[in-house]
Design an enzyme around this catalytic site. Structure first.
Site, PDB file in Angstrom:
ATOM      1  N   SER A 277       0.820  -1.120  -0.125  1.00 30.80           N
ATOM      2  CA  SER A 277       0.009  -0.049   0.160  1.00 30.80           C
ATOM      3  C   SER A 277       0.887   1.281  -0.056  1.00 30.80           C
ATOM      4  O   SER A 277       0.587   2.187  -0.721  1.00 30.80           O
ATOM      5  CB  SER A 277      -1.122   0.079   1.188  1.00 30.80           C
ATOM      6  OG  SER A 277      -0.243  -0.265   2.323  1.00 30.80           O
ATOM      7  N   HIS A 307      -1.917  -8.906   1.911  1.00 29.02           N
ATOM      8  CA  HIS A 307      -1.698  -7.474   2.666  1.00 29.02           C
ATOM      9  C   HIS A 307      -2.844  -7.075   3.625  1.00 29.02           C
ATOM     10  O   HIS A 307      -2.707  -8.050   4.727  1.00 29.02           O
ATOM     11  CB  HIS A 307      -1.651  -6.431   1.455  1.00 29.02           C
ATOM     12  CG  HIS A 307      -0.936  -5.351   2.153  1.00 29.02           C
ATOM     13  ND1 HIS A 307      -0.230  -5.121   3.182  1.00 29.02           N
ATOM     14  CD2 HIS A 307      -0.813  -3.813   1.766  1.00 29.02           C
ATOM     15  CE1 HIS A 307       0.263  -3.863   3.290  1.00 29.02           C
ATOM     16  NE2 HIS A 307      -0.203  -3.027   2.474  1.00 29.02           N
ATOM     17  N   HIS A 354       6.301 -12.530   8.437  1.00 29.54           N
ATOM     18  CA  HIS A 354       6.413 -11.249   7.802  1.00 29.54           C
ATOM     19  C   HIS A 354       7.574 -11.191   7.096  1.00 29.54           C
ATOM     20  O   HIS A 354       8.662 -11.962   7.132  1.00 29.54           O
ATOM     21  CB  HIS A 354       6.664 -10.320   8.861  1.00 29.54           C
ATOM     22  CG  HIS A 354       6.593  -8.905   8.555  1.00 29.54           C
ATOM     23  ND1 HIS A 354       7.286  -8.117   8.046  1.00 29.54           N
ATOM     24  CD2 HIS A 354       5.309  -8.092   8.653  1.00 29.54           C
ATOM     25  CE1 HIS A 354       7.127  -7.031   7.854  1.00 29.54           C
ATOM     26  NE2 HIS A 354       5.926  -6.712   8.146  1.00 29.54           N
ATOM     27  N   ARG A 363       4.155  -4.486  17.207  1.00 30.10           N
ATOM     28  CA  ARG A 363       2.543  -4.062  17.121  1.00 30.10           C
ATOM     29  C   ARG A 363       1.732  -5.459  17.771  1.00 30.10           C
ATOM     30  O   ARG A 363       0.582  -4.875  18.172  1.00 30.10           O
ATOM     31  CB  ARG A 363       2.372  -3.857  15.658  1.00 30.10           C
ATOM     32  CG  ARG A 363       3.110  -2.782  15.062  1.00 30.10           C
ATOM     33  CD  ARG A 363       2.765  -2.607  13.509  1.00 30.10           C
ATOM     34  NE  ARG A 363       3.177  -3.766  12.901  1.00 30.10           N
ATOM     35  CZ  ARG A 363       2.932  -4.118  11.351  1.00 30.10           C
ATOM     36  NH1 ARG A 363       2.438  -3.156  10.679  1.00 30.10           N
ATOM     37  NH2 ARG A 363       3.328  -5.108  10.929  1.00 30.10           N
ATOM     38  N   ASP A 409      -1.492  -8.670  12.550  1.00 23.73           N
ATOM     39  CA  ASP A 409      -2.759  -9.091  12.261  1.00 23.73           C
ATOM     40  C   ASP A 409      -3.389 -10.119  13.340  1.00 23.73           C
ATOM     41  O   ASP A 409      -4.610 -10.535  13.309  1.00 23.73           O
ATOM     42  CB  ASP A 409      -2.931  -9.739  10.905  1.00 23.73           C
ATOM     43  CG  ASP A 409      -2.716  -8.757   9.799  1.00 23.73           C
ATOM     44  OD1 ASP A 409      -2.935  -7.608   9.977  1.00 23.73           O
ATOM     45  OD2 ASP A 409      -1.910  -8.768   8.867  1.00 23.73           O
TER      46      ASP A 409
END
Length: 472
Positions: A277, A307, A354, A363, A409
């Site tokens: 993105s 993504h 990742h 995160r 995620d």
């Protein structure tokens, strides 16, 4: 025009005290000093000449310096590991994870202003940091929050453009449509058609970017209300910050949900420039497409299953475990068997691995800490914790996985589900709103620094074979 600032703004500019003379010290100075101007535009305008000089010096003195070799694996492997662009806001270290202007997430949580003492960083604070490289004060963040609220009016035709789509359309399809509708008001397009000087391209880009960031929550919230609720618009609350207002317009007013939304937006804002993105926005903006066009393209990249769409896949997979066993309270042995069955079917374990990181995504860690504080007994959170214990050893044993650890995620869906946002198809829209905080500042800097049209060289498969034969 809106992007032109009065001459009086110049009087508010303050010279920076103690600025270092060499580049290395200058970078560190920018990372550690607090901002002085309360107006973000003035702060940025003061910084641009220095950055321009740094770029000129790099081109003049070091233009021929090699940054690494390009291998066949890179060309055939999605250009991974290939240094190919400049991204000011953040960088991802394989072991330490994301750093926003040199600051890891725990430091951002400690130093950036929150809605209350000890609270999660406000997205406005992250925006200020990413754009200027400086730590804002609470006064500056409050001023920026008010500016964003003042820019947040949505034209009726944007809603009508969304309404032209069937309600069944994926939320990301509706979101991209809304962003494209907003493009009608692009200040950059008007300025370019009016013959604005190249040295001033960044000014209307700033206006477009700030308008876009300000209006995204209302557009995104409307899509949620339209698709999943009664379709009624919940108006912006002028007393709330960016993240809290987004949650409020979605229909959530639990203080914990407001705080989680601040954290969610902040940690999803930026992840250097090579992800799909971010790179898409940079690429599409490079021929001078305005920020609306560039960000709409970025959203289309974010909507891919590899993504941004991955976050909805994680919650679905976790729910499938609960359906399989009839309860989230399962044993380690049961979970191990289920994971092995997932892998044996040729599927991946969503939320793990990742492209850059080689450790647990920080995160993920900060979301886990939030959950431990606010929902330690939630059954799905406890299942997520157990998955984190079981999956890495299994993936490591396979011997083909470079990073067996959880990414961002792996956790977000369970937290959103806990606070009542259960519609996982919408989760990527949340990601998209957040990503504007990181992509937007870079688009401004691209224009301020005169970044050129991006045009890498491609080769045919035959040419690649010839090059390899010659090298062997």
């Amino acid at each position: 025009m809106a992007f032109f600032r009065s001459v009086s703004a110049l009087s508010r500019l303050r010279s920076r005290v103690g600025q270092q003379s060499n580049i290395a010290d200058s970078v560190r100075w920018l990372q550690t000093q607090s901002s002085s101007n309360t107006d973000l535009y003035s702060e940025l305008k003061e910084l641009i000449p220095e950055y321009q000089e740094r770029v000129k010096k790099l081109k003049k003195d070091h233009g021929s310096v090699e940054l690494g070799k390009i291998t066949v694996d890179m060309v055939l492997g999605g250009m991974r590991g290939m240094t190919a662009l400049v991204w000011l806001g953040s960088a991802v270290d394989p072991d330490e994870g994301i750093r926003f202007r040199g600051m890891p997430i725990p430091e951002c949580q400690k130093k950036l202003p929150g809605a209350f003492p000890g609270g999660e960083p406000l997205p406005e604070a992250v925006l200020w940091l990413l754009l200027t490289g400086k730590i804002p004060s609470k006064e500056q963040v409050d001023s920026l929050a008010q500016e964003l609220r003042s820019r947040a009016t949505i034209p009726d035709y944007a809603y009508k453009a969304i309404d032209a789509l069937p309600v069944s359309a994926h939320p990301m399809t509706q979101f991209t449509t809304g962003v494209m509708a907003l493009q009608v008001q692009s200040e950059f397009q008007k300025a370019y058609e009016g013959g604005i000087a190249k040295s001033r391209y960044w000014e209307p880009t700033y206006e477009d970017t700030m308008n876009l960031i300000a209006r995204l929550p209302a557009i995104a919230a409307y899509i949620y209300r339209r698709k999943y609720k009664d379709g009624k618009i919940i108006p912006l609350d002028d007393s709330l910050d960016y993240g809290a207002n987004y949650a409020h317009m979605l229909g959530f007013d639990d203080p914990e949900m407001l705080e989680f939304m601040r954290l969610y937006i902040s940690i999803h804002s930026d992840h250097e420039g090579g992800n799909v993105s971010s790179h898409t926005a940079h690429l599409v903006a490079s021929p001078l497409s305005d920020p609306y066009l560039a960000f709409a393209a970025a959203l289309n990249g974010l909507a891919g299953p590899l993504h941004g769409l991955a976050n909805q896949e994680v919650l679905r997979w976790i729910r499938s475990i609960v359906v399989e066993f009839g309860t989230p309270n399962i044993s380690t042995e049961q979970l191990t068997d289920y994971i092995n069955k997932t892998l044996s079917r040729g599927q991946v374990v969503p939320g793990y691995g990742h492209g850059v990181l080689r450790q647990t995504d920080p995160r993920y860690t900060c979301q886990r800490e939030f959950a431990l504080k606010h929902l330690p007994n939630d059954p799905l959170f406890q299942l997520v914790s157990k998955i984190k214990e079981v999956v890495p050893p299994i993936l490591t044993k396979l011997g083909k996985v470079k990073n067996p650890w959880p990414n961002v995620d792996a956790h977000s869906g369970v937290l959103l589900n806990y606070y009542g946002l259960t519609e996982e198809n919408y989760y990527t829209v949340l990601f998209g709103v957040s990503r504007s905080i990181g992509v937007g500042p870079q688009l401004i800097w691209d224009r301020a620094l005169g970044m050129p049209l991006e045009r890498p060289k491609s080769v045919t498969l035959e040419k690649l074979e010839q090059l390899c034969a010659k090298a062997s």
